[in-house]
Design a protein around this motif. Structure first.
Motif, PDB file in Angstrom:
ATOM      1  N   THR A   1       0.848  -1.097  -0.117  1.00 25.78           N
ATOM      2  CA  THR A   1      -0.053   0.029  -0.136  1.00 25.78           C
ATOM      3  C   THR A   1       0.877   1.257  -0.202  1.00 25.78           C
ATOM      4  N   MET A   2       1.872   1.259   1.014  1.00 20.87           N
ATOM      5  CA  MET A   2       2.789   2.331   0.813  1.00 20.87           C
ATOM      6  C   MET A   2       3.463   2.418  -0.605  1.00 20.87           C
ATOM      7  N   ASP A   3       3.907   1.441  -1.055  1.00 21.37           N
ATOM      8  CA  ASP A   3       4.477   1.395  -2.179  1.00 21.37           C
ATOM      9  C   ASP A   3       3.663   1.963  -3.505  1.00 21.37           C
ATOM     10  N   VAL A   4       2.371   1.562  -3.583  1.00 20.46           N
ATOM     11  CA  VAL A   4       1.728   2.237  -4.350  1.00 20.46           C
ATOM     12  C   VAL A   4       1.414   3.541  -4.296  1.00 20.46           C
ATOM     13  N   VAL A   5       1.189   4.000  -3.108  1.00 23.36           N
ATOM     14  CA  VAL A   5       1.112   5.475  -2.897  1.00 23.36           C
ATOM     15  C   VAL A   5       2.398   6.358  -3.205  1.00 23.36           C
ATOM     16  N   ARG A   6       3.407   5.781  -2.837  1.00 21.24           N
ATOM     17  CA  ARG A   6       4.655   6.492  -3.055  1.00 21.24           C
ATOM     18  C   ARG A   6       5.405   6.544  -4.577  1.00 21.24           C
ATOM     19  N   ARG A   7       5.210   5.161  -5.100  1.00 20.35           N
ATOM     20  CA  ARG A   7       5.791   4.852  -6.344  1.00 20.35           C
ATOM     21  C   ARG A   7       4.594   4.066  -7.325  1.00 20.35           C
ATOM     22  N   PRO A   8       3.679   4.787  -7.833  1.00 17.81           N
ATOM     23  CA  PRO A   8       2.480   4.124  -8.447  1.00 17.81           C
ATOM     24  C   PRO A   8       3.082   3.328  -9.792  1.00 17.81           C
ATOM     25  N   GLY A   9       4.050   4.238 -10.325  1.00 15.17           N
ATOM     26  CA  GLY A   9       4.315   3.655 -11.863  1.00 15.17           C
ATOM     27  C   GLY A   9       5.474   2.238 -11.719  1.00 15.17           C
ATOM     28  N   ASP A  10       5.938   2.298 -10.498  1.00 14.87           N
ATOM     29  CA  ASP A  10       6.796   1.129 -10.041  1.00 14.87           C
ATOM     30  C   ASP A  10       6.089  -0.182  -9.414  1.00 14.87           C
ATOM     31  N   PHE A  11       5.010   0.113  -8.894  1.00 12.49           N
ATOM     32  CA  PHE A  11       4.394  -1.086  -8.215  1.00 12.49           C
ATOM     33  C   PHE A  11       3.905  -2.073  -9.204  1.00 12.49           C
ATOM     34  N   SER A  12       4.048  -3.222  -8.709  1.00  9.39           N
ATOM     35  CA  SER A  12       3.382  -4.353  -9.519  1.00  9.39           C
ATOM     36  C   SER A  12       3.139  -5.282  -8.534  1.00  9.39           C
ATOM     37  N   ALA A  13       1.724  -5.355  -8.737  1.00  7.00           N
ATOM     38  CA  ALA A  13       1.003  -6.641  -8.178  1.00  7.00           C
ATOM     39  C   ALA A  13       1.448  -8.138  -8.405  1.00  7.00           C
ATOM     40  N   PRO A  14       1.709  -8.273  -9.950  1.00  5.85           N
ATOM     41  CA  PRO A  14       2.115  -9.688 -10.473  1.00  5.85           C
ATOM     42  C   PRO A  14       3.491 -10.027  -9.803  1.00  5.85           C
ATOM     43  N   ARG A  15       4.352  -8.986  -9.566  1.00  5.02           N
ATOM     44  CA  ARG A  15       5.743  -9.431  -8.675  1.00  5.02           C
ATOM     45  C   ARG A  15       5.635  -9.702  -7.434  1.00  5.02           C
ATOM     46  N   LEU A  16       4.632  -9.032  -6.841  1.00  5.34           N
ATOM     47  CA  LEU A  16       4.645  -9.383  -5.424  1.00  5.34           C
ATOM     48  C   LEU A  16       3.821 -10.865  -5.169  1.00  5.34           C
ATOM     49  N   LEU A  17       3.014 -10.977  -6.172  1.00  4.86           N
ATOM     50  CA  LEU A  17       2.156 -12.214  -6.154  1.00  4.86           C
ATOM     51  C   LEU A  17       3.038 -13.366  -6.612  1.00  4.86           C
ATOM     52  N   GLY A  18       3.990 -13.193  -7.156  1.00  2.04           N
ATOM     53  CA  GLY A  18       5.218 -14.229  -7.578  1.00  2.04           C
ATOM     54  C   GLY A  18       5.895 -14.536  -6.142  1.00  2.04           C
ATOM     55  N   VAL A  19       6.056 -13.763  -5.478  1.00  2.00           N
ATOM     56  CA  VAL A  19       6.683 -14.153  -3.985  1.00  2.00           C
ATOM     57  C   VAL A  19       5.698 -14.714  -3.331  1.00  2.00           C
ATOM     58  N   VAL A  20       4.544 -14.460  -3.335  1.00  2.00           N
ATOM     59  CA  VAL A  20       3.273 -15.046  -2.514  1.00  2.00           C
ATOM     60  C   VAL A  20       3.407 -16.488  -3.024  1.00  2.00           C
ATOM     61  N   SER A  21       3.467 -16.547  -4.223  1.00  4.86           N
ATOM     62  CA  SER A  21       3.088 -18.102  -5.147  1.00  4.86           C
ATOM     63  C   SER A  21       4.448 -18.898  -4.521  1.00  4.86           C
ATOM     64  N   GLY A  22       5.624 -18.253  -4.355  1.00  2.86           N
ATOM     65  CA  GLY A  22       6.724 -19.114  -4.102  1.00  2.86           C
ATOM     66  C   GLY A  22       6.560 -19.532  -2.816  1.00  2.86           C
ATOM     67  N   LEU A  23       5.944 -18.681  -1.966  1.00  8.21           N
ATOM     68  CA  LEU A  23       5.863 -18.998  -0.426  1.00  8.21           C
ATOM     69  C   LEU A  23       4.824 -20.192  -0.373  1.00  8.21           C
ATOM     70  N   ALA A  24       3.849 -20.295  -1.128  1.00  6.91           N
ATOM     71  CA  ALA A  24       2.523 -21.138  -1.296  1.00  6.91           C
ATOM     72  C   ALA A  24       3.097 -22.520  -1.619  1.00  6.91           C
ATOM     73  N   GLU A  25       3.876 -22.295  -2.566  1.00 10.04           N
ATOM     74  CA  GLU A  25       4.612 -23.813  -3.291  1.00 10.04           C
ATOM     75  C   GLU A  25       5.395 -24.301  -2.135  1.00 10.04           C
ATOM     76  N   ALA A  26       5.944 -23.766  -1.089  1.00 13.47           N
ATOM     77  CA  ALA A  26       6.866 -24.206  -0.084  1.00 13.47           C
ATOM     78  C   ALA A  26       5.856 -25.000   0.934  1.00 13.47           C
ATOM     79  N   ILE A  27       4.629 -24.860   0.942  1.00 12.88           N
ATOM     80  CA  ILE A  27       3.692 -25.476   1.845  1.00 12.88           C
ATOM     81  C   ILE A  27       3.796 -26.813   1.576  1.00 12.88           C
ATOM     82  N   PRO A  28       3.823 -27.707   2.489  1.00 20.17           N
ATOM     83  CA  PRO A  28       3.918 -29.252   2.131  1.00 20.17           C
ATOM     84  C   PRO A  28       2.341 -29.619   1.851  1.00 20.17           C
ATOM     85  N   GLY A  29       2.398 -30.368   0.821  1.00 23.45           N
ATOM     86  CA  GLY A  29       1.070 -30.871   0.126  1.00 23.45           C
ATOM     87  C   GLY A  29       0.539 -30.013  -0.793  1.00 23.45           C
ATOM     88  N   HIS A  30       1.208 -29.048  -1.297  1.00 25.72           N
ATOM     89  CA  HIS A  30       0.796 -27.930  -2.212  1.00 25.72           C
ATOM     90  C   HIS A  30       0.741 -28.613  -3.640  1.00 25.72           C
TER      91      HIS A  30
END
Length: 194
Positions: free
Chosen positions: A165-194
């Motif tokens: 949220t802070m990033d999208v307010v401060r640097r809207p042109g650089d904000f990338s939801a897909p990039r952050l979601l890639g990090v979340v997906s990587g964490l989700a894949e580390a969950i056993p049984g995924h």
């Protein structure tokens, strides 16, 4: 400048929408009874009838901003999904909506940092706590599958969203939801049984 006779609830919504418009264009300090009345096409007296002061307008505006920006996942969210899919879906919905709410989020920051008192910070802190609590069911399922403490995971997810949220307010042109979601997906894949 007398407006068309409307029901009280509708008139209040019109005034708050006008307050939001004024604030989005000039910041929260530009919100006055006079500027809001002009934006709404109403008399100053009518605005005072519904909101007795600038502070009353600001409180109503803040309530509206918190309502539309900090909704979070609804009860029962993701119950039919695997824990990893629930995490990915929840975070995608929260992060992808940030760009479209940039102006409203900026106003919340203005309330928090420019009006530095508990009168405005208290409701914001309470709304943030409630927002994070709505992530609890998904975080609990993920933490159980991943062997992580639920409160720590919920805090980390909330911190990621708050930082984004802070990033999208401060640097809207650089904000990338897909990039952050890639990090979340990587964490989700580390969950056993995924």
């Amino acid at each position: 400048m007398v407006g068309i006779k409307k029901p009280e609830g509708e008139r209040r919504r019109d005034i708050i929408r006008a307050s939001q418009s004024v604030a989005l264009h000039g910041g929260i300090e530009s919100v006055t009874v006079r500027t809001v009345a002009a934006e709404a096409g109403l008399s100053i007296g009518l605005v005072y009838f519904y909101y007795d002061s600038k502070e009353g307008l600001l409180h109503a505006l803040l309530d509206r901003l918190l309502e539309i920006t900090l909704d979070g996942p609804p009860p029962g969210f993701g119950e039919s999904l695997s824990p990893a899919d629930a995490l990915n879906t929840m975070m995608a919905e929260e992060l992808e909506g940030l760009q479209s709410q940039r102006g409203e989020l900026d106003l919340i920051f203005q309330f928090y940092f420019a009006r530095r008192n508990d009168e405005f910070r208290g409701p914001i802190n309470q709304a943030l706590d409630e927002y994070a609590a709505r992530m609890e069911p998904v975080a609990a399922r993920i933490s159980q599958a991943a062997g992580v403490e639920p409160e720590a995971l919920r805090s980390a997810l909330a911190a990621l969203i708050y930082g984004a949220t802070m990033d999208v307010v401060r640097r809207p042109g650089d904000f990338s939801a897909p990039r952050l979601l890639g990090v979340v997906s990587g964490l989700a894949e580390a969950i056993p049984g995924h």
